[in-house]
Design a protein around this motif. Structure first.
Motif, PDB file in Angstrom:
ATOM      1  N   LEU A   4      35.964 -55.420 -13.631  1.00 51.99           N
ATOM      2  CA  LEU A   4      35.740 -54.007 -13.929  1.00 51.99           C
ATOM      3  C   LEU A   4      36.443 -53.607 -15.221  1.00 51.99           C
ATOM      4  N   SER A   5      35.813 -52.741 -15.985  1.00 51.60           N
ATOM      5  CA  SER A   5      36.499 -52.153 -17.125  1.00 51.60           C
ATOM      6  C   SER A   5      37.436 -51.069 -16.614  1.00 51.60           C
ATOM      7  N   ALA A   6      38.405 -50.694 -17.436  1.00 57.38           N
ATOM      8  CA  ALA A   6      39.330 -49.631 -17.035  1.00 57.38           C
ATOM      9  C   ALA A   6      38.584 -48.324 -16.794  1.00 57.38           C
ATOM     10  N   ALA A   7      37.546 -48.074 -17.597  1.00 56.60           N
ATOM     11  CA  ALA A   7      36.789 -46.820 -17.450  1.00 56.60           C
ATOM     12  C   ALA A   7      36.027 -46.796 -16.127  1.00 56.60           C
ATOM     13  N   LYS A   8      35.392 -47.915 -15.765  1.00 58.68           N
ATOM     14  CA  LYS A   8      34.642 -47.949 -14.502  1.00 58.68           C
ATOM     15  C   LYS A   8      35.582 -47.880 -13.306  1.00 58.68           C
ATOM     16  N   LEU A   9      36.728 -48.523 -13.419  1.00 55.93           N
ATOM     17  CA  LEU A   9      37.711 -48.448 -12.341  1.00 55.93           C
ATOM     18  C   LEU A   9      38.154 -47.000 -12.134  1.00 55.93           C
ATOM     19  N   ALA A  10      38.400 -46.297 -13.224  1.00 55.37           N
ATOM     20  CA  ALA A  10      38.824 -44.900 -13.121  1.00 55.37           C
ATOM     21  C   ALA A  10      37.725 -44.049 -12.473  1.00 55.37           C
ATOM     22  N   THR A  11      36.459 -44.321 -12.827  1.00 49.95           N
ATOM     23  CA  THR A  11      35.355 -43.562 -12.238  1.00 49.95           C
ATOM     24  C   THR A  11      35.230 -43.850 -10.750  1.00 49.95           C
ATOM     25  N   LEU A  12      35.362 -45.120 -10.370  1.00 50.55           N
ATOM     26  CA  LEU A  12      35.307 -45.472  -8.947  1.00 50.55           C
ATOM     27  C   LEU A  12      36.397 -44.734  -8.174  1.00 50.55           C
ATOM     28  N   ARG A  13      37.582 -44.702  -8.721  1.00 50.43           N
ATOM     29  CA  ARG A  13      38.680 -44.013  -8.038  1.00 50.43           C
ATOM     30  C   ARG A  13      38.406 -42.511  -7.939  1.00 50.43           C
ATOM     31  N   ARG A  14      37.856 -41.928  -9.003  1.00 49.78           N
ATOM     32  CA  ARG A  14      37.551 -40.496  -8.953  1.00 49.78           C
ATOM     33  C   ARG A  14      36.516 -40.187  -7.873  1.00 49.78           C
ATOM     34  N   VAL A  15      35.489 -41.051  -7.762  1.00 49.87           N
ATOM     35  CA  VAL A  15      34.469 -40.839  -6.730  1.00 49.87           C
ATOM     36  C   VAL A  15      35.081 -41.003  -5.341  1.00 49.87           C
ATOM     37  N   ALA A  16      35.896 -42.033  -5.149  1.00 46.37           N
ATOM     38  CA  ALA A  16      36.528 -42.263  -3.849  1.00 46.37           C
ATOM     39  C   ALA A  16      37.409 -41.082  -3.455  1.00 46.37           C
ATOM     40  N   GLU A  17      38.154 -40.546  -4.418  1.00 49.63           N
ATOM     41  CA  GLU A  17      39.013 -39.392  -4.144  1.00 49.63           C
ATOM     42  C   GLU A  17      38.185 -38.144  -3.833  1.00 49.63           C
ATOM     43  N   ALA A  18      37.066 -37.961  -4.552  1.00 49.49           N
ATOM     44  CA  ALA A  18      36.202 -36.806  -4.309  1.00 49.49           C
ATOM     45  C   ALA A  18      35.584 -36.866  -2.921  1.00 49.49           C
ATOM     46  N   LEU A  19      35.202 -38.061  -2.477  1.00 46.96           N
ATOM     47  CA  LEU A  19      34.660 -38.221  -1.126  1.00 46.96           C
ATOM     48  C   LEU A  19      35.737 -37.971  -0.075  1.00 46.96           C
ATOM     49  N   ALA A  20      36.937 -38.468  -0.330  1.00 37.85           N
ATOM     50  CA  ALA A  20      38.030 -38.302   0.635  1.00 37.85           C
ATOM     51  C   ALA A  20      38.427 -36.832   0.782  1.00 37.85           C
ATOM     52  N   SER A  21      38.381 -36.089  -0.313  1.00 37.02           N
ATOM     53  CA  SER A  21      38.790 -34.676  -0.283  1.00 37.02           C
ATOM     54  C   SER A  21      37.675 -33.743   0.162  1.00 37.02           C
ATOM     55  N   GLY A  22      36.449 -34.240   0.160  1.00 39.64           N
ATOM     56  CA  GLY A  22      35.316 -33.390   0.497  1.00 39.64           C
ATOM     57  C   GLY A  22      34.697 -32.707  -0.705  1.00 39.64           C
ATOM     58  N   ALA A  23      35.253 -32.949  -1.897  1.00 44.26           N
ATOM     59  CA  ALA A  23      34.677 -32.359  -3.107  1.00 44.26           C
ATOM     60  C   ALA A  23      33.286 -32.915  -3.379  1.00 44.26           C
ATOM     61  N   LEU A  24      33.050 -34.146  -2.930  1.00 40.22           N
ATOM     62  CA  LEU A  24      31.724 -34.756  -3.010  1.00 40.22           C
ATOM     63  C   LEU A  24      31.290 -35.050  -1.587  1.00 40.22           C
ATOM     64  N   ASP A  25      30.147 -34.511  -1.200  1.00 38.46           N
ATOM     65  CA  ASP A  25      29.710 -34.614   0.191  1.00 38.46           C
ATOM     66  C   ASP A  25      28.202 -34.859   0.232  1.00 38.46           C
ATOM     67  N   GLU A  26      27.788 -35.867   1.001  1.00 39.58           N
ATOM     68  CA  GLU A  26      26.372 -36.208   1.063  1.00 39.58           C
ATOM     69  C   GLU A  26      25.541 -35.061   1.626  1.00 39.58           C
ATOM     70  N   ALA A  27      26.051 -34.376   2.652  1.00 39.29           N
ATOM     71  CA  ALA A  27      25.299 -33.280   3.259  1.00 39.29           C
ATOM     72  C   ALA A  27      25.039 -32.164   2.253  1.00 39.29           C
ATOM     73  N   VAL A  28      26.003 -31.900   1.385  1.00 32.89           N
ATOM     74  CA  VAL A  28      25.829 -30.875   0.361  1.00 32.89           C
ATOM     75  C   VAL A  28      24.761 -31.303  -0.639  1.00 32.89           C
ATOM     76  N   LEU A  29      24.810 -32.566  -1.068  1.00 36.02           N
ATOM     77  CA  LEU A  29      23.805 -33.063  -2.004  1.00 36.02           C
ATOM     78  C   LEU A  29      22.409 -33.008  -1.388  1.00 36.02           C
ATOM     79  N   GLU A  30      22.317 -33.329  -0.102  1.00 37.70           N
ATOM     80  CA  GLU A  30      21.018 -33.317   0.584  1.00 37.70           C
ATOM     81  C   GLU A  30      20.391 -31.926   0.544  1.00 37.70           C
ATOM     82  N   GLU A  31      21.229 -30.896   0.586  1.00 30.76           N
ATOM     83  CA  GLU A  31      20.725 -29.522   0.607  1.00 30.76           C
ATOM     84  C   GLU A  31      20.250 -29.039  -0.757  1.00 30.76           C
ATOM     85  N   ARG A  32      20.688 -29.710  -1.809  1.00 30.90           N
ATOM     86  CA  ARG A  32      20.388 -29.259  -3.158  1.00 30.90           C
ATOM     87  C   ARG A  32      19.123 -29.925  -3.696  1.00 30.90           C
ATOM     88  N   SER A  33      18.488 -29.267  -4.652  1.00 27.32           N
ATOM     89  CA  SER A  33      17.376 -29.895  -5.361  1.00 27.32           C
ATOM     90  C   SER A  33      17.933 -31.057  -6.187  1.00 27.32           C
TER      91      SER A  33
END
Length: 309
Positions: free
Chosen positions: A180-209
């Motif tokens: 992994l590049s440092a940039a991709k690693l940082a993005t993976l961590r940001r996504v993992a943290e967003a999912l853990a905190s609820g900032a990124l949620d599949e149910a919310v995305l499903e509701e949106r266009s």
């Protein structure tokens, strides 16, 4: 535990699993020489699923593991393998495009697969950013071997996909060693943290266009329009998106029968809300050119080349 689940016809397990896997080197989604699709589902009560298509209208699913996970496993199979997807609108739209019609007829039965979790969709899209399929697949294999759970089923080694928590708990040197590049690693961590905190949620995305869901995904640094489109297509099953900014699109269009000067924009307009299926057909064109899938529409034993383990 053996179950038969119906599928919306026409259906081809071999083609659907092939576009799910991308390459035979995928060690999470395994297609055996005798046509079985194998996958390990991790967690506190892991199970292994084995799927065969013995009839045109149903899939035979065998579940190995805790009986309490039976419903989860069956729902995951339906989601991953697009069992309930009706593509009659795409078939009609493709029929209006002279170069696409014969290719779609040869590959009819492929369904849009869908990763079992939003996390897996995000992780794959990020790892496959701006590198070749082969390079990205090699990096992903090393990540999976390092962080996923290992299982053996009927002599075949399987791995469950690493969880977001396992990525958050791993050290940077260990993840960077996978390629992994440092940039991709940082993005993976940001996504993992967003999912853990609820900032990124599949149910919310499903509701949106799809445009709204794209905007939400692009708020995460490191996710742009192409990555968001892949996440929506492969993670949420949205067929109204197409990852257009892909360097292989023009080459794969030719492999699928288009001329070198085909108007991609006009093609996407004709396909309309089913345009995402073109992504899978172009992937099939690449795989067919390498001899990894067959245009033979017969069902039963897979027509794919035996995978390399």
């Amino acid at each position: 535990m053996r179950h038969d689940i119906p599928v919306v016809m026409p259906y081809r397990l071999d083609l659907t699993v092939s576009v799910l896997r991308r390459l035979p080197t995928n060690i999470v989604d395994v297609l055996t020489p005798d046509g079985r699709y194998l996958r390990a589902l991790g967690g506190p009560r892991p199970v292994v699923i084995s799927v065969r298509q013995l009839r045109s209208d149903q899939l035979a699913v065998t579940i190995e593991g805790d009986a309490g996970e039976e419903l989860r496993a069956l729902e995951t199979v339906r989601r991953i393998l697009g069992a309930d997807r009706d593509l009659s609108r795409f078939t009609r739209a493709a029929g209006a495009i002279p170069w696409l019609r014969p290719w779609e007829e040869q590959m009819r039965g492929v369904k849009p697969p869908r990763y079992p979790t939003l996390w897996e969709a995000c992780a794959n899209a990020i790892v496959f950013q701006q590198v070749s399929l082969f390079a990205a697949s090699a990096i992903m294999c090393r990540l999976i071997e390092a962080l996923g759970e290992s299982f053996t089923s009927a002599g075949t080694q399987l791995y469950s996909f690493p969880t977001a928590q396992s990525v958050l708990g791993a050290t940077d040197p260990g993840l960077l060693a996978a390629g992994l590049s440092a940039a991709k690693l940082a993005t993976l961590r940001r996504v993992a943290e967003a999912l853990a905190s609820g900032a990124l949620d599949e149910a919310v995305l499903e509701e949106r266009s799809s445009p709204e869901a794209t905007a939400l995904l692009c708020r995460i640094k490191g996710i742009g329009p192409w990555t968001a489109a892949v996440i929506l297509l492969r993670g949420l099953g949205r067929l109204d998106v197409f990852p257009a900014n892909d360097t292989s699109v023009v080459r794969n269009l030719v492999l699928a029968g288009a001329s070198t000067n085909v108007d991609l924009g006009a093609t996407l307009d004709t396909l309309g809300p089913e345009r995402g299926m073109l992504y899978y057909h172009l992937l099939l064109a690449r795989l067919a050119a390498r001899g990894e899938v067959s245009v033979d529409s017969s069902i039963g034993v897979s027509q794919t080349r035996p995978p390399s383990f």
